[in-house]
Design an enzyme around this catalytic site. Structure first.
Site, PDB file in Angstrom:
ATOM      1  N   ASP A 133      -2.169  51.719  22.929  1.00 54.36           N
ATOM      2  CA  ASP A 133      -2.044  50.955  21.698  1.00 54.36           C
ATOM      3  C   ASP A 133      -3.419  50.647  21.094  1.00 54.36           C
ATOM      4  O   ASP A 133      -3.708  49.514  20.746  1.00 54.36           O
ATOM      5  CB  ASP A 133      -1.336  49.622  22.067  1.00 54.36           C
ATOM      6  N   CYS A 191      20.599  58.936   7.936  1.00 49.99           N
ATOM      7  CA  CYS A 191      20.590  57.491   8.224  1.00 49.99           C
ATOM      8  C   CYS A 191      19.436  56.787   7.487  1.00 49.99           C
ATOM      9  O   CYS A 191      18.341  57.333   7.367  1.00 49.99           O
ATOM     10  CB  CYS A 191      20.426  57.305   9.731  1.00 49.99           C
ATOM     11  N   CYS A 194      17.349  51.460   9.081  1.00 48.87           N
ATOM     12  CA  CYS A 194      16.124  50.672   9.268  1.00 48.87           C
ATOM     13  C   CYS A 194      15.549  50.241   7.922  1.00 48.87           C
ATOM     14  O   CYS A 194      15.127  49.088   7.745  1.00 48.87           O
ATOM     15  CB  CYS A 194      15.092  51.463  10.074  1.00 48.87           C
ATOM     16  N   CYS A 198      15.285  46.116   6.802  1.00 50.49           N
ATOM     17  CA  CYS A 198      13.973  45.447   6.817  1.00 50.49           C
ATOM     18  C   CYS A 198      13.983  44.256   5.842  1.00 50.49           C
ATOM     19  O   CYS A 198      14.229  44.434   4.655  1.00 50.49           O
ATOM     20  CB  CYS A 198      12.872  46.439   6.440  1.00 50.49           C
ATOM     21  N   CYS A 247      18.678  50.564  14.766  1.00 52.05           N
ATOM     22  CA  CYS A 247      18.644  52.022  14.881  1.00 52.05           C
ATOM     23  C   CYS A 247      19.759  52.515  15.817  1.00 52.05           C
ATOM     24  O   CYS A 247      19.864  52.061  16.963  1.00 52.05           O
ATOM     25  CB  CYS A 247      17.277  52.468  15.415  1.00 52.05           C
TER      26      CYS A 247
HETATM   27  S1  SF4 Z   1      14.710  55.431  12.620  1.00 58.68           S
HETATM   28 FE1  SF4 Z   1      16.790  55.003  13.373  1.00 58.68          FE
HETATM   29  S2  SF4 Z   1      17.612  53.570  11.848  1.00 58.68           S
HETATM   30 FE2  SF4 Z   1      15.842  54.562  10.916  1.00 58.68          FE
HETATM   31  S3  SF4 Z   1      16.656  56.315   9.821  1.00 58.68           S
HETATM   32 FE3  SF4 Z   1      16.042  57.038  11.840  1.00 58.68          FE
HETATM   33  S4  SF4 Z   1      17.924  56.918  13.048  1.00 58.68           S
HETATM   34 FE4  SF4 Z   1      18.248  55.627  11.242  1.00 58.68          FE
HETATM   35  S1  SF4 Z   2       9.313  43.704   8.935  1.00 59.43           S
HETATM   36 FE1  SF4 Z   2      10.505  44.148  10.776  1.00 59.43          FE
HETATM   37  S2  SF4 Z   2      12.099  45.501  10.032  1.00 59.43           S
HETATM   38 FE2  SF4 Z   2      10.467  45.544   8.510  1.00 59.43          FE
HETATM   39  S3  SF4 Z   2       9.118  47.268   9.069  1.00 59.43           S
HETATM   40 FE3  SF4 Z   2       8.294  45.434   9.994  1.00 59.43          FE
HETATM   41  S4  SF4 Z   2       9.150  45.453  12.072  1.00 59.43           S
HETATM   42 FE4  SF4 Z   2      10.438  46.809  10.838  1.00 59.43          FE
END
Ligand code: SF4
Ligand code: SF4
Length: 325
Positions: A133, A191, A194, A198, A247
């Site tokens: 990281d 999909c 996510c 957000c 996800c």
């Molecule tokens: S990261 Fe997961 S939630 Fe986002 S588009 Fe890809 S499969 Fe869907």
């Molecule tokens: S605010 Fe939360 S849901 Fe949005 S990109 Fe950052 S980690 Fe992902």
């Protein structure tokens, strides 16, 4: 046994859940993408991301003589989750011990196995060559190139067996292996869960504006979270897992890790908002001597907690404002 197979088996022996190996090359496409991303200022105050650009996009510049990039994954999905009423902490920060030290130790064990088999010159010992990281290397991209998953629309690495709750570690080697792992194609399909979930609209397809992301706002940003985002905080006090939790790959594939070193802090699993609010800096030091929570620090956590309380008790907040008036 081939070097390729030996190293992958050694990674499992060292305690990792998966390993892949990629040829060390320049990441030209990522360099162009990053340059554009940085020019738009989407890195916020993370100015270190703009430094050492050449080194970040080519491991052979970072470590002269580097031939291979060994990438390892450590599943961290916890056995128990926080109750819904607790102030939210991203799952990577549940363990009592900061994951950086857990992975560094395992990387050192892996390196010892490799150098015992192929000699000390198989790693660039004079240079930094183990990464967890850390800014100098694009870990998710290397994990993708090493066949460990694809980078999803939420910008996280998604492993087909573990989902995205995985830490990534990297070891740079001076030796080549007989074959390199092949990248896995993108499996996000149509999909967009996510992106839709957000709370701060930080995601565009495969790109994230860090300035809007709660992970950045609740940890890296030194000031209080800007007012425009405060309503989205919703009790998050460190990091955010929303785009991971929704996800479908995590819903199907995430399963509890088996690493005692990543044992969750009981307070994180049990404490209420009030318990957190009652904590002073001395308590914090006492309870979290090695935790990843220290990366945000006590003051930042308190700032975030106050926002969560505001959200939970809008009337208290209004009363306080009335009293002040
Ligand atoms: S990261 Fe997961 S939630 Fe986002 S588009 Fe890809 S499969 Fe869907
Ligand atoms: S605010 Fe939360 S849901 Fe949005 S990109 Fe950052 S980690 Fe992902």
């Amino acid at each position: 046994m081939s070097k390729h197979l030996f190293i992958k088996q050694a990674a499992i022996e060292a305690g990792f859940d998966a390993c892949g190996i990629a040829k060390a090359e320049s990441l030209d496409e990522d360099a162009a993408f990053m340059q554009h991303w940085l020019s738009e200022g989407k890195h916020g105050e993370m100015h270190y991301l703009a430094r050492n650009f050449d080194k970040r996009t080519d491991p052979r510049v970072l470590v002269p003589g580097c031939r291979s990039v060994v990438v390892v994954l450590l599943n961290y999905f916890p056995e128990d989750l926080q109750p819904d009423t607790a102030p939210r902490i991203a799952k990577y920060a549940y363990p009592e011990t900061d994951y950086h030290s857990v992975i560094k130790e395992k990387l050192a064990s892996l390196e010892a196995l490799i150098t015992a088999a192929y000699g000390p010159e198989s790693v660039a010992s004079k240079h930094q060559h183990r990464f967890v990281d850390s800014a100098p290397i694009l870990e998710r991209r290397w994990a993708q190139r090493a066949g460990l998953g694809w980078i999803g629309k939420n910008t996280l690495l998604i492993n087909p067996d573990f989902g995205s709750y995985c830490f990534i570690g990297i070891l740079l080697l001076n030796i080549e292996v007989e074959t390199y792992d092949k990248p896995i194609p993108d499996r996000c399909g149509t999909c967009t869960r996510c992106i839709n979930a957000c709370p701060t609209a930080a995601l565009e397809s495969y790109s994230m504006d860090a300035r809007r992301c709660l992970s950045y706002l609740s940890i890296e940003l030194k000031d209080e979270i800007p007012e425009t985002f405060q309503h989205s905080v919703s009790g998050q006090i460190l990091g955010c897992d929303i785009c991971s939790d929704v996800c479908p790959w995590n819903r199907k594939k995430a399963h509890p890790h088996k690493h005692p070193e990543l044992k969750a802090h009981t307070g994180i699993l049990q404490w209420s908002q009030q318990d957190w609010m009652n904590m002073n800096e001395t308590d914090f030091e006492l309870h979290f001597p090695h935790s990843a929570l220290r990366r945000a620090g006590f003051r930042k956590l308190q700032q975030n907690l106050r926002l969560g309380k505001k959200k939970q008790n809008p009337e208290d907040n209004a009363n306080t404002e009335n009293e002040q008036a």
